[in-house]
Scaffold this motif. Structure first.
Motif, mmCIF file in Angstrom:
data_model
loop_
_atom_site.group_PDB
_atom_site.id
_atom_site.type_symbol
_atom_site.label_atom_id
_atom_site.label_comp_id
_atom_site.label_asym_id
_atom_site.label_seq_id
_atom_site.Cartn_x
_atom_site.Cartn_y
_atom_site.Cartn_z
ATOM 1 N N ARG A 1 -7.154 6.900 -6.965
ATOM 2 C CA ARG A 1 -7.555 5.728 -7.758
ATOM 3 C C ARG A 1 -9.051 5.698 -8.009
ATOM 4 O O ARG A 1 -9.552 4.824 -8.716
ATOM 5 C CB ARG A 1 -7.170 4.440 -7.027
ATOM 6 N N ALA B 1 -6.183 6.283 -2.270
ATOM 7 C CA ALA B 1 -7.453 5.661 -2.663
ATOM 8 C C ALA B 1 -8.288 6.625 -3.488
ATOM 9 O O ALA B 1 -8.873 6.247 -4.513
ATOM 10 C CB ALA B 1 -8.220 5.203 -1.425
ATOM 11 N N LYS B 2 -8.342 7.871 -3.058
ATOM 12 C CA LYS B 2 -9.109 8.888 -3.789
ATOM 13 C C LYS B 2 -8.542 9.087 -5.184
ATOM 14 O O LYS B 2 -9.288 9.208 -6.161
ATOM 15 C CB LYS B 2 -9.100 10.200 -3.012
ATOM 16 N N CYS C 1 -15.043 1.149 0.754
ATOM 17 C CA CYS C 1 -14.406 0.016 0.064
ATOM 18 C C CYS C 1 -12.919 -0.039 0.379
ATOM 19 O O CYS C 1 -12.358 -1.113 0.627
ATOM 20 C CB CYS C 1 -14.629 0.115 -1.440
ATOM 21 N N HIS C 2 -12.293 1.126 0.378
ATOM 22 C CA HIS C 2 -10.866 1.203 0.684
ATOM 23 C C HIS C 2 -10.591 0.698 2.104
ATOM 24 O O HIS C 2 -9.718 -0.144 2.319
ATOM 25 C CB HIS C 2 -10.368 2.643 0.529
ATOM 26 N N CYS C 3 -11.332 1.206 3.066
ATOM 27 C CA CYS C 3 -11.099 0.830 4.462
ATOM 28 C C CYS C 3 -11.391 -0.651 4.693
ATOM 29 O O CYS C 3 -10.644 -1.329 5.413
ATOM 30 C CB CYS C 3 -11.919 1.708 5.396
ATOM 31 N N ARG D 1 -11.010 -2.961 2.516
ATOM 32 C CA ARG D 1 -9.874 -3.663 1.908
ATOM 33 C C ARG D 1 -8.662 -3.632 2.832
ATOM 34 O O ARG D 1 -7.947 -4.622 2.971
ATOM 35 C CB ARG D 1 -9.542 -3.052 0.544
ATOM 36 N N ASN E 1 0.779 -1.238 0.000
ATOM 37 C CA ASN E 1 0.000 0.000 0.000
ATOM 38 C C ASN E 1 0.809 1.286 0.000
ATOM 39 O O ASN E 1 0.240 2.362 0.098
ATOM 40 C CB ASN E 1 -0.939 -0.008 1.213
ATOM 41 N N ARG F 1 -14.244 5.482 -0.015
ATOM 42 C CA ARG F 1 -13.636 5.336 1.304
ATOM 43 C C ARG F 1 -14.009 4.017 1.980
ATOM 44 O O ARG F 1 -13.151 3.309 2.505
ATOM 45 C CB ARG F 1 -14.027 6.521 2.182
ATOM 46 N N GLU G 1 -11.269 5.113 -5.629
ATOM 47 C CA GLU G 1 -11.834 4.108 -4.735
ATOM 48 C C GLU G 1 -12.620 4.802 -3.620
ATOM 49 O O GLU G 1 -12.130 5.739 -2.991
ATOM 50 C CB GLU G 1 -10.691 3.279 -4.135
ATOM 51 N N LEU H 1 -5.801 7.192 2.369
ATOM 52 C CA LEU H 1 -7.053 7.728 1.821
ATOM 53 C C LEU H 1 -6.799 8.609 0.598
ATOM 54 O O LEU H 1 -7.577 8.585 -0.360
ATOM 55 C CB LEU H 1 -7.818 8.510 2.888
#
Length: 81
Positions: free
Chosen positions: A57, A54-55, A63-65, A67, A42, A61, A59, A51
């Motif tokens: 990409r 992720a943003k 779903c990211h968390c 994962r 990561n 929040r 993605e 975060l």
């Protein structure tokens, strides 16, 4: 441990995993391995930058968390074998 202890610090999934390692009697080697492997997957350990990535990409929040939690659990399972 959401939002990096509510101030963007170390990801709560990582913090929780480190706590589990300690409760299981594991030491610094396992803790270092967990953090190294999480960072390899990561790039960073801190919530704010996780975060941000992720943003970038696209993605969401939640779903990211989710994962991050699954990844931390997978690393724990491997380290606790």
């Amino acid at each position: 441990f959401g939002s990096g202890m509510r101030h963007g610090s170390t990801c709560g999934a990582v913090t929780g995993a480190l706590m589990v390692l300690g409760l299981a009697g594991k030491g610094a080697d396992e803790a270092t391995a967990l953090m190294r492997r999480f960072r390899e997957k990561n790039q960073v350990l801190d919530c704010a930058n996780l975060l941000r990535l992720a943003k970038e990409r696209g993605e969401e929040r939640k779903c990211h968390c989710d994962r991050m939690v699954y990844e931390a659990v997978e690393l724990l399972e491997d380290l606790l074998k």
